[in-house]
Design a protein around this motif. Structure first.
Motif, PDB file in Angstrom:
ATOM      1  N   ARG A   1       4.845   1.693   0.676  1.00 55.62           N
ATOM      2  CA  ARG A   1       5.668   1.835  -0.518  1.00 55.62           C
ATOM      3  C   ARG A   1       6.645   3.003  -0.344  1.00 55.62           C
ATOM      4  O   ARG A   1       7.820   2.899  -0.653  1.00 55.62           O
TER       5      ARG A   1
ATOM      6  N   ASP B   1       0.846  -1.198   0.000  1.00 56.26           N
ATOM      7  CA  ASP B   1       0.000   0.000   0.000  1.00 56.26           C
ATOM      8  C   ASP B   1       0.884   1.251   0.000  1.00 56.26           C
ATOM      9  O   ASP B   1       2.096   1.193   0.224  1.00 56.26           O
ATOM     10  N   LEU B   2       0.252   2.400  -0.270  1.00 52.23           N
ATOM     11  CA  LEU B   2       0.996   3.615  -0.579  1.00 52.23           C
ATOM     12  C   LEU B   2       1.994   4.004   0.509  1.00 52.23           C
ATOM     13  O   LEU B   2       3.158   4.277   0.239  1.00 52.23           O
ATOM     14  N   LYS B   3       1.542   3.988   1.765  1.00 49.03           N
ATOM     15  CA  LYS B   3       2.386   4.420   2.880  1.00 49.03           C
ATOM     16  C   LYS B   3       3.618   3.529   2.984  1.00 49.03           C
ATOM     17  O   LYS B   3       4.747   3.995   3.082  1.00 49.03           O
TER      18      LYS B   3
END
Lengths: 266, 460
Positions: B174, B170-172
């Motif tokens: 990543r 997920d973005l965080k």
């Protein structure tokens, strides 16, 4: 009334009802009957004499041990011949592989008795003696598809990236096989063992035909007793065999990740 | 021992075909020792195939690959001095964390105490100390990724190959892993070759970015080069947000677009040459109408993006995307200004469609695998080879693929401010370029019709 039926079929859970009834009538009840018969005598009195009789007769115990020996040899033979076959099948992507798979399935469409009679004829034709060798040949011949398909399935479904990862980390093809492919295909091998070992313990027709009644397997002993109306003793023998099968399946599902890693039978 | 400047990986003239599909088309690339190189491109551009060629999982159809000066075309993966971090981690499910990481070391028959030390060091490097005896299935995606990285770096490869390693996070997570990877690269000092489709990731991580599309390398450069000086409209569109407009280079330092003369810094294009103009939305100044305005327009939309606002402004017929810290209301009249240094001029790859064809008779010509009616020609024998030219905006696309003379699939869409420039792959594997005001989607099946008036024939 129609209201009741509607309610009955409204829940999907109720659709299993026919199968539950079928299983109860033809699986659970007979099993219970075996247990009841095994622990009673002719008159219906509770007794352990049937089991005592088995352990007192060295002949019966020897047959039992011999049958298990034959089953183990058959299973090992099936693994040794079936694994490479499954490997080759799973590796080839051509139409040739489809034909090969069909060739492995084809004999299974013929009744086991007919296949075995044909094996007898084949041995006669080649002037080979019937007996133990023929028995093991016949058993492996009959049961090998049940070993090949579960292994083939696990190999087919195996993520290629595991193999690539192993190669990437420095494993040559032999090392890839022993360190990654074989361990990851164990669920398939276990399924294959269950499919082969259990039925081979209780076979009798193949043994009778391929050894001209010279070699007796445990299945034959059971069949003889039941045919001769020795219901209680026969039931006790069946129970001993069922116990052995239950023990094997417990052992094999105990293996790490045996069922969850998808070592499906088919 | 080669000199330090010798590239660690040299890829020369490499092509790869799968069946009759060309995935890599004459690729040249050389990677310096210790570099962090990112191969960036949309899915299906051949970037993963290029990485797999370096790892040795595929063999090149033609060309040569050298690692550390040695030709490796016929060297199997297990003998190459590279290790790979796979997209889906590919951790062995039958081994625990320790045995996964020790896999490569055991194959090298390393002594137990050394091995233990190395595995522990690798785990420490990825921040997973004390996880040795955990089952890999019990780890989260991020933890599995760390183990996969540890499993690769413990072998001390010359080159670490990473195939979209963060795509599944997920973005965080990543963002955190990006920073850690960069730090890891600095500490290990080895070459990283990183494949991704995420342009932001590429800009953040890399020393060098290699932009790929359709099996070809479009541009190689530092993140700032790629961002500030994209070589063509594909790169400009793929990296960051941009306004890509048709323009005309009047003379050195002077360009026309949006019907207005602009001063610019580019030179050497010639006089009155059609060009593509790229202006990044953050380089456009927006303010209430005043004398300073080069363009005036009306705000069409305004979206808050966290730090800045993203607005579209309609100037005459051209939509310009603008990013600014101040919001302007929808419907407000505004002035726009672009400084000469922020205008990037690119050669047009083509100004019209060009096809090779054959004249069939007086008024029919065959190209793109079809027979088209054309304006009558005189004095040419049948079966004469001919070059066919068709302007972008004269080609008609139809919703129903059956209505066209031939069919194709929309492969690439570029918004040019007042129209869309589409790349349509015809059934015969030739690209047809179309300018249209209609909205199409990537992957649409369309019918293609070329009216006879639009067909220009050029005889050799």
């Amino acid at each position: 009334m129609s209201n009741l039926l509607e309610r009955l079929f409204s829940s999907r859970k109720n659709w299993t009802l026919p199968y539950v009834l079928f299983a109860a009538l033809f699986v659970v009840v007979p099993l219970l009957l075996i247990v009841v018969y095994a622990f009673t005598d002719d008159g219906g009195r509770l007794t352990l004499a049937n089991f005592g009789k088995f352990f007192d007769h060295p002949e019966a115990v020897n047959t039992f041990i011999y049958s298990i020996g034959i089953a183990i040899i058959t299973t090992i033979g099936c693994i040794l011949l079936g694994y490479p076959a499954a490997w080759i099948l799973s590796r080839s992507r051509s139409r040739y592989a489809q034909v090969l798979i069909l060739l492995f399935i084809l004999p299974m469409w013929v009744n086991v008795l007919i296949r075995t009679l044909a094996t007898v004829a084949l041995f006669d034709f080649c002037r080979l003696p019937l007996g133990e060798g023929a028995l093991i040949f016949g058993m492996i011949y009959n049961f090998i598809p049940f070993m090949i398909f579960p292994i083939y399935n696990t190999l087919l479904k195996m993520d290629r990236s595991y193999i690539e990862a192993a190669e990437d980390l420095g494993a040559n093809s032999t090392q890839v096989f022993w360190k990654v492919v074989l361990p990851l295909s164990m669920p398939g091998v276990v399924s294959g063992i269950m499919m082969v070992f259990m039925p081979t313990v209780s076979t009798f027709a193949i043994a009778e035909l391929l050894t001209m009644n010279n070699i007796k397997l445990f299945g034959t002993t059971m069949q003889e007793n039941i045919n001769n109306s020795m219901w209680n003793y026969g039931a006790a023998l069946s129970l001993i065999m069922l116990f052995l099968i239950a023990a094997t399946s417990l052992f094999s599902s105990d293996g790490k990740g045996g069922s969850e890693k998808g070592g499906s039978l088919w | 021992m080669q000199g330090e400047n010798r590239p660690i990986i040299e890829i020369s003239n490499v092509s790869k075909h799968f069946g009759d599909k060309t995935v890599l088309d004459h690729v040249h690339l050389s990677i310096k020792k210790g570099e962090f190189v990112t191969i960036l491109g949309p899915s299906g551009c051949g970037k993963t195939t290029l990485l797999r060629l370096i790892a040795g999982f595929h063999a090149a159809s033609e060309g040569e690959i050298r690692i550390a000066g040695e030709e490796v075309n016929r060297i199997p993966p297990y003998k190459r001095p590279v290790n790979t971090v796979f997209q889906k981690y590919a951790l062995f499910p039958h081994l625990n964390v320790y045995d996964n990481i020790a896999f490569g070391l055991k194959l090298k028959k390393m002594a137990q105490p050394d091995m233990e030390k190395k595995v522990k060091a690798a785990l420490k490097m990825v921040g997973m100390t004390d996880y040795e005896y955990r089952d890999v299935d019990s780890l989260s995606g991020g933890q599995q990724q760390r183990v996969a990285i540890a499993r690769a770096i413990v072998n001390e490869p010359e080159v670490l190959l990473l195939d979209e390693p963060l795509a599944a996070l997920d973005l965080k997570m990543r963002k955190d892993m990006q920073m850690e990877l960069k730090e890891m690269h600095r500490r290990l000092g080895i070459t990283f070759v990183y494949v991704t489709h995420d342009q932001e990731e590429a800009l953040t991580l890399s020393d060098t970015i290699v932009v790929m599309s359709e099996g070809k390398i479009q541009q190689i450069g530092t993140p700032t080069d790629i961002y500030n000086e994209p070589i063509n409209s594909f790169v400009a569109d793929f990296i960051g947000e941009s306004n890509i407009l048709n323009g005309t280079m009047v003379d050195d330092g002077e360009v026309i677009f949006c019907r207005h003369h602009f001063e610019c810094v580019d030179k050497g294009f010639g006089k009155n040459v059609p060009v593509d103009v790229v202006v990044r939305p953050e380089d456009v100044y927006i303010f209430p109408v005043s004398d300073a305005a080069q363009l005036t327009g009306v705000v069409q939309s305004c979206i808050f993006k966290g730090v800045h606002y993203e607005m579209t402004v309609l100037c005459d017929d051209y939509e310009i995307m603008v990013q600014d810290y101040h919001a302007f209301e929808v419907g407000q009249e505004v002035g726009l200004l672009v400084k000469p240094f922020d205008i990037h001029i690119m050669h047009k790859e083509r100004t019209c469609n060009t096809f090779e064809g054959v004249l069939k008779d007086d008024c029919h010509v065959e190209f793109l695998g079809c027979k088209f009616e054309c304006l009558p020609v005189q004095g040419q024998a049948p079966d004469t080879p001919v070059t066919v030219e068709v302007d972008f905006d004269r080609i008609v696309l139809q919703d129903d693929a059956g209505d066209g003379m031939l069919t194709g699939e929309v492969k690439f869409i570029l918004y040019k401010g007042d129209h869309y420039h589409l790349t349509v792959l015809s059934d015969w594997d030739e690209n047809v370029f179309v300018d249209t005001n209609d909205v199409w989607d990537d992957g649409d099946q369309v019918g293609i019709t070329i009216p006879k008036e639009a067909i220009r024939l050029k005889f050799v």
